[in-house]
Design a protein around this motif. Structure first.
Motif, short mmCIF file in Angstrom:
data_model
loop_
_atom_site.label_atom_id
_atom_site.label_comp_id
_atom_site.label_asym_id
_atom_site.label_seq_id
_atom_site.Cartn_x
_atom_site.Cartn_y
_atom_site.Cartn_z
N ALA A 349 0.83 -1.21 0.00
CA ALA A 349 0.00 0.00 0.00
C ALA A 349 0.86 1.26 0.00
N THR A 350 1.99 1.22 0.70
CA THR A 350 2.89 2.38 0.76
C THR A 350 3.58 2.58 -0.58
N LEU A 351 4.00 1.50 -1.22
CA LEU A 351 4.60 1.60 -2.55
C LEU A 351 3.60 2.19 -3.55
N GLU A 352 2.35 1.78 -3.42
CA GLU A 352 1.33 2.33 -4.33
C GLU A 352 1.21 3.85 -4.16
N GLN A 353 1.30 4.32 -2.92
CA GLN A 353 1.27 5.77 -2.69
C GLN A 353 2.40 6.47 -3.44
N ALA A 354 3.59 5.86 -3.41
CA ALA A 354 4.73 6.44 -4.12
C ALA A 354 4.53 6.38 -5.63
N PHE A 355 4.04 5.25 -6.13
CA PHE A 355 3.80 5.12 -7.57
C PHE A 355 2.83 6.18 -8.07
N GLU A 356 1.81 6.46 -7.28
CA GLU A 356 0.82 7.45 -7.68
C GLU A 356 1.38 8.87 -7.74
N LYS A 357 2.52 9.10 -7.06
CA LYS A 357 3.16 10.40 -7.06
C LYS A 357 4.25 10.54 -8.12
N MET A 358 4.70 9.44 -8.67
CA MET A 358 5.80 9.47 -9.64
C MET A 358 5.35 10.11 -10.95
N THR A 359 6.11 11.06 -11.43
CA THR A 359 5.80 11.67 -12.72
C THR A 359 6.78 11.25 -13.81
N SER A 360 7.85 10.57 -13.43
CA SER A 360 8.82 10.03 -14.38
C SER A 360 9.14 8.60 -13.99
N PRO A 361 9.39 7.74 -14.97
CA PRO A 361 9.64 6.31 -14.67
C PRO A 361 11.10 6.05 -14.27
N THR A 362 11.59 6.82 -13.30
CA THR A 362 12.98 6.69 -12.88
C THR A 362 13.07 6.39 -11.39
N ARG A 363 14.17 5.76 -11.02
CA ARG A 363 14.41 5.46 -9.61
C ARG A 363 14.55 6.74 -8.79
N ASP A 364 15.18 7.75 -9.37
CA ASP A 364 15.32 9.02 -8.66
C ASP A 364 13.96 9.61 -8.31
N ASP A 365 13.06 9.63 -9.28
CA ASP A 365 11.73 10.20 -9.04
C ASP A 365 10.94 9.35 -8.05
N PHE A 366 11.14 8.04 -8.13
CA PHE A 366 10.48 7.14 -7.18
C PHE A 366 10.92 7.45 -5.75
N MET A 367 12.22 7.60 -5.53
CA MET A 367 12.70 7.88 -4.18
C MET A 367 12.17 9.22 -3.68
N LYS A 368 12.10 10.19 -4.55
CA LYS A 368 11.54 11.49 -4.17
C LYS A 368 10.08 11.33 -3.76
N ALA A 369 9.33 10.57 -4.53
CA ALA A 369 7.91 10.34 -4.22
C ALA A 369 7.76 9.55 -2.94
N LEU A 370 8.58 8.52 -2.77
CA LEU A 370 8.48 7.68 -1.57
C LEU A 370 8.76 8.48 -0.31
N ARG A 371 9.69 9.41 -0.41
CA ARG A 371 10.09 10.20 0.75
C ARG A 371 9.13 11.36 1.05
N SER A 372 8.01 11.40 0.36
CA SER A 372 7.06 12.51 0.55
C SER A 372 5.75 12.08 1.18
N ILE A 373 5.68 10.85 1.68
CA ILE A 373 4.43 10.31 2.23
C ILE A 373 4.34 10.63 3.72
N SER A 374 3.24 11.21 4.13
CA SER A 374 3.05 11.51 5.56
C SER A 374 1.62 11.23 5.97
N ASP A 375 1.47 10.79 7.21
CA ASP A 375 0.17 10.55 7.81
C ASP A 375 -0.71 9.65 6.94
#
Length: 417
Positions: A349-375
């Motif tokens: 479920a947490t990975l899905e949250q990051a995927f929904e935030k990704m705007t580019s299919p790159t690992r860099d963008d994924f990490m940025k999205a993953l690190r932006s999840i709160s509450d």
């Protein structure tokens, strides 16, 4: 003039082409998408592949198998419904590639080497030594090693590396929670400590000592260690029992050793209160496989998820959906004995949250999205806990509640009982 203009345009076009080629050759590149963004390995316009190295055989196979089952069940249900819609507007199926490492660090590193060029990210795998075995390689390769099942704080330290993130609370948080409860009990306690001689065991003890710091009512009678490869800890149990401690802080990760420790203490006539780490506190997988644990006045652990085995959650919608998905998509027909199945479902479920935030299919963008999840209240989370990936030095989940075993499951312990 016109000739120079045409030449200038040609130079600009050539420079743009070179820039695109260089972008495709950068770390993590794997060709170009329709939007001229170089995707990282393991992702296409229709699918993304995740790798897992975890113990699916050996002494930690019970929880290790669960780390695959939960995330497989979560994305199995999502795939059956059409897939996950990413932030770039594309809908992708999520594929899982698990490999068995048997809780062997060398095998875990070999598994990583086998997977790294074909998966987008590594996730969910169990174990501190096994995850540490390939951490430096993942950093060097720029491969995300995220939401892994270790409470080692090194995996959540962004200053050391932006490529890692743990999922479960760090060991220090668990140990401190129990220590604080004990210190505020209002009664005197003598504590015997047995810990695994690695970062796992030492982290729990560090947290426990922080929790009791300054508490005049707590005395550590003796502190012993064991190796994760040991076949028995009977000698340590005999020595600790001789202290007459009324509390046993057992920072142990090996399932058979926990069961044998419970039995050995009974045979010695030593029946203290126990503290068990969350990953070795399972009612069905450990406590109910030992001799009658009701002889112990209290068995305590910590949790952040609903206990799916507990009758208290039998009618909970999250639990019913989880168990249904586990059976349908992970071929896991029984109610899981270990919490790792629920944890890895939450990882999905947490990975899905990051995927929904990704705007580019790159690992860099994924990490940025993953690190932006709160509450984020992931499925199965206890009230008062949430996923927050924004705090440096902390894993995705950092809040835990001390719980006491009641013969069937665990109930929250707000004070020492």
């Amino acid at each position: 003039m016109r000739t120079r203009t045409r030449n200038a345009i040609g130079v600009v076009a050539l420079a743009s082409a070179v820039a695109l080629i260089l972008a495709g050759c950068s770390r993590g590149g794997g060709g170009t998408s329709s939007d001229s963004v170089a995707p990282s390995p393991g992702i296409t316009e229709t699918a993304i592949t995740l790798g897992i190295t975890t113990p699916m055989s050996g002494t930690t196979a019970g929880p290790g198998t669960c780390t695959v089952a939960g995330v497989t069940a979560y994305f199995g249900a999502k795939n059956a419904a059409g897939g996950v819609k990413f932030g770039d507007g594309k809908t992708r199926k999520v594929e899982i590639k698990p490999l068995d490492d048997g809780y062997d660090p060398q095998k875990a590193k070999a598994n990583y080497d086998q997977l790294k060029d074909s998966v987008f990210a590594m996730t969910a795998g169990l174990g501190t030594p096994t995850n540490r075995a390939w951490r430096e390689a993942a950093i060097s390769d720029g491969v995300p090693q995220v939401l892994v099942m270790t409470g080692d704080p090194i995996f959540s330290d962004q200053k050391q590396s932006p490529w890692q993130l743990g999922f479960v609370p760090i060991y220090q948080n668990e140990g401190e929670a129990f220590g604080t409860l004990l210190a505020t009990s209002g009664s005197e306690h003598k504590v015997a400590v047995l810990y695994q001689n690695d970062d796992y065991g030492k982290g729990y003890v560090e947290g426990f000592k922080k929790g009791i710091e300054g508490a005049s009512n707590i005395t550590i009678a003796e502190e012993l260690s064991y190796e994760a490869t040991d076949a028995s800890v009977d000698g340590q149990l005999t020595q600790l029992a001789a202290t007459g401690a009324d509390v046993f802080f057992n920072a142990m990760s090996i399932t058979p050793l926990v069961i044998s420790s419970l039995n050995k203490a009974q045979s010695l006539g030593w029946t203290p209160n126990w503290f068990l780490p969350s990953n070795t506190s399972s009612p069905g997988g450990i406590l109910q496989k030992a001799n009658d644990v009701s002889v112990y006045p209290g068995i305590y652990s910590v949790a952040f998820t609903k206990a799916v085995q507990s009758p208290a959650f039998a009618d909970d919608e999250d639990v019913k959906t989880f168990l249904s998905d586990l059976k349908a998509y992970a071929d896991y027909p029984d109610t899981p004995a270990f919490p790792h199945c629920a944890w890895s479902y939450q990882v999905g479920a947490t990975l899905e949250q990051a995927f929904e935030k990704m705007t580019s299919p790159t690992r860099d963008d994924f990490m940025k999205a993953l690190r932006s999840i709160s509450d984020f209240s992931a499925p199965l989370m206890l009230e008062g806990t949430a996923v927050d990936t924004t705090a440096d030095g902390q894993p995705a989940v950092s809040t835990v509640f001390v719980q006491k075993y009641n013969g069937k499951g665990y109930a929250t312990a707000t004070s020492w009982e």
